[in-house]
Design a protein around this motif. Structure first.
Motif, short mmCIF file in Angstrom:
data_model
loop_
_atom_site.label_atom_id
_atom_site.label_comp_id
_atom_site.label_asym_id
_atom_site.label_seq_id
_atom_site.Cartn_x
_atom_site.Cartn_y
_atom_site.Cartn_z
N LEU A 102 -23.01 -14.63 -12.53
CA LEU A 102 -25.15 -15.31 -11.81
C LEU A 102 -25.43 -14.03 -10.44
O LEU A 102 -24.77 -13.87 -9.83
N ARG A 103 -26.30 -13.68 -10.72
CA ARG A 103 -27.05 -12.91 -9.63
C ARG A 103 -28.85 -14.26 -9.73
O ARG A 103 -28.93 -14.30 -8.23
N GLU A 104 -28.99 -14.01 -10.26
CA GLU A 104 -31.23 -15.00 -9.66
C GLU A 104 -30.53 -15.88 -10.18
O GLU A 104 -31.08 -16.72 -10.29
N LEU A 105 -29.87 -16.61 -11.72
CA LEU A 105 -29.08 -17.65 -11.93
C LEU A 105 -28.46 -18.66 -10.56
O LEU A 105 -27.65 -18.26 -10.20
N SER A 106 -28.86 -19.84 -9.77
CA SER A 106 -28.05 -20.65 -9.54
C SER A 106 -26.73 -21.55 -10.45
O SER A 106 -26.93 -21.69 -12.05
N GLU A 107 -25.73 -21.88 -10.51
CA GLU A 107 -24.47 -22.71 -11.17
C GLU A 107 -25.54 -23.79 -12.19
O GLU A 107 -24.56 -24.27 -13.15
N ILE A 108 -26.01 -24.65 -10.68
CA ILE A 108 -26.95 -25.19 -11.07
C ILE A 108 -27.49 -25.45 -12.47
O ILE A 108 -27.59 -26.47 -13.74
N ASP A 109 -28.39 -24.31 -12.57
CA ASP A 109 -29.15 -24.50 -13.60
C ASP A 109 -28.49 -24.10 -15.03
O ASP A 109 -28.21 -24.59 -16.23
N ALA A 136 -30.22 -19.46 -23.66
CA ALA A 136 -32.01 -19.71 -23.70
C ALA A 136 -32.95 -19.57 -22.38
O ALA A 136 -33.83 -19.40 -22.40
N LEU A 137 -31.80 -19.31 -21.11
CA LEU A 137 -32.43 -19.56 -19.38
C LEU A 137 -32.96 -18.08 -19.44
O LEU A 137 -33.18 -17.14 -20.52
N PRO A 138 -34.12 -18.00 -19.29
CA PRO A 138 -34.68 -16.81 -19.06
C PRO A 138 -34.44 -15.87 -18.35
O PRO A 138 -34.51 -14.99 -19.11
N TRP A 139 -33.66 -15.66 -17.34
CA TRP A 139 -32.77 -14.57 -16.91
C TRP A 139 -31.07 -14.23 -17.65
O TRP A 139 -30.43 -13.21 -17.48
N VAL A 140 -31.31 -14.69 -18.86
CA VAL A 140 -29.81 -14.30 -19.45
C VAL A 140 -29.99 -13.77 -20.67
O VAL A 140 -30.79 -13.82 -21.22
N GLN A 141 -29.53 -12.64 -20.64
CA GLN A 141 -29.39 -11.31 -21.42
C GLN A 141 -28.33 -11.42 -22.44
O GLN A 141 -28.83 -11.65 -23.74
N LEU A 174 -42.05 -10.91 -13.34
CA LEU A 174 -41.11 -10.37 -13.29
C LEU A 174 -41.09 -9.68 -14.75
O LEU A 174 -41.01 -10.69 -15.59
N ILE A 175 -40.62 -8.63 -14.95
CA ILE A 175 -40.66 -7.70 -16.90
C ILE A 175 -40.03 -7.27 -16.47
O ILE A 175 -39.17 -6.52 -15.66
N GLU A 176 -39.22 -6.60 -18.08
CA GLU A 176 -37.73 -6.20 -18.06
C GLU A 176 -37.87 -4.82 -17.71
O GLU A 176 -39.55 -4.13 -18.15
N ARG A 177 -37.34 -3.46 -18.54
CA ARG A 177 -37.81 -2.22 -18.35
C ARG A 177 -38.52 -2.57 -19.68
O ARG A 177 -39.78 -1.11 -20.21
N ALA A 183 -39.59 -13.86 -15.90
CA ALA A 183 -39.99 -15.07 -15.48
C ALA A 183 -40.57 -15.32 -14.45
O ALA A 183 -41.49 -14.06 -14.14
N PRO A 184 -41.23 -16.38 -14.16
CA PRO A 184 -42.22 -16.07 -13.36
C PRO A 184 -42.06 -15.83 -11.60
O PRO A 184 -40.70 -15.35 -11.07
N PHE A 185 -42.65 -14.25 -10.88
CA PHE A 185 -42.37 -14.09 -9.68
C PHE A 185 -42.34 -15.35 -8.79
O PHE A 185 -43.23 -15.52 -8.17
N ARG A 186 -41.17 -15.82 -7.73
CA ARG A 186 -40.84 -16.73 -6.88
C ARG A 186 -40.46 -14.66 -5.24
O ARG A 186 -40.01 -16.44 -4.43
#
Length: 309
Positions: A102-109, A136-141, A174-177, A183-186
């Motif tokens: 995890l970098r962007e996601l939290s353990e709660i997510d 299916a979470l936004p940040w997960v590859q 935020l976009i990928e290459r 996900a929305p920029f926060r």
């Protein structure tokens, strides 16, 4: 004497039973060869002589009720819930979840996507379905979920890499290459390049790489603006806009940097530099610079007229 008589009577009844079976088979149905021997064996069993264990009726009743309950559970689709409850009480309740990557996601997510409660059992837990929910979470590859008996889960997550911030209207994402939205920029990604306009995410990779190869310019660029989904404008940190051509962008930038190195063009009081004309630059002054220039021209004209007198 009585016992002997009773035994003989039992034998006679058994023999009579065998006779009746044989007669029934012979008169009504011709059994296949493979079935004849089992039928004969069954006909020799003296059912009247078999001892009946105590509480047999109670046991059979309990078996009947148990089978009926099991059938109802399966028919009603509650079998997994029953398995979960029973095995959780038996020591297989999930007690420890190890999450990595995890970098962007939290353990709660991630825990919310895994779908645990206080009595989730490892036995009936569907790890594949949990993996799909985490993926299916936004940040997960990609993601993997592994059961470690008796009471542990291991979740490994590979997150997506944010490439740029895309401004579309009043929204920031935020976009990928590749240009896909993550996900929305926060906040928290101030070092990422800002790309603006329709079509910018899909085309941003090339222009950002081109500018990054010219550190003298890259350090000054504040944003990349896509114009009519055909070309780019570069917004510099000092407010200057560079209007790039549709083609031969690298050559136009190199020519501009050469002039800037000799004359400091980009550090002057200018609003924009148009690079779309192949053999020249068109420089637009700021309003203050225009006023200063007009005042200087008037002063020069006055001086020239005074010398004529």
């Amino acid at each position: 004497m009585f016992a002997l008589k009773s035994r003989q009577d039992g034998r006679q009844e058994a023999m009579s039973g065998r006779f009746l079976v044989s007669a029934a088979v012979g008169n009504r149905i011709v059994l296949p060869r493979w079935l004849r021997r089992p039928v004969r064996a069954l006909s020799r069993i003296d059912l009247d002589g078999l001892p009946v264990p105590p509480f047999a009726a109670t046991a059979l009743t309990a078996v009947l009720f148990g089978a009926t309950a099991a059938y109802g559970v399966v028919l009603g689709g509650h079998s997994n819930a029953v398995i979960q409850t029973v095995t959780a009480q038996g020591g297989f309740a999930v007690d420890d979840v190890h999450i990595s990557g995890l970098r962007e996601l939290s353990e709660i997510d991630v825990l919310g996507a895994v779908g645990l409660n206080g009595w989730t059992s490892l036995v009936g837990f569907d790890a594949a379905a949990a993996r799909d929910r985490v993926a299916a979470l936004p940040w997960v590859q990609s993601a993997s979920v592994r059961k470690i008996y008796p009471d542990q889960l291991e979740v490994v997550v590979e997150e997506k890499d944010a490439f740029a911030i895309w401004q579309h209207g009043s929204e920031l994402s935020l976009i990928e290459r590749s240009g896909k939205v993550i996900a929305p920029f926060r906040g928290g990604h101030a070092a990422l390049p800002l790309v603006v306009g329709r079509g910018a995410p899909e085309e941003a990779r090339d222009i950002v790489a081109m500018v990054a190869g010219r550190p003298v310019l890259a350090d000054r660029v504040k944003g990349y603006v896509r114009v009519a989904d055909r070309r780019w404008d570069l917004r510099l940190a000092n407010g200057v806009t560079l209007r790039l051509p549709e083609k031969d962008v690298g050559a136009a930038i190199d020519d501009l940097l050469a002039v800037d190195a000799r004359q400091g063009l980009l550090s002057r009081d200018i609003a924009a530099v148009d690079l779309r004309i192949e053999d020249r630059f068109v420089v637009q002054l700021t309003p203050d610079a225009v006023e200063k220039r007009e005042a200087a021209l008037k002063q020069r004209l006055k001086g020239a007229s005074g010398r004529r007198i």
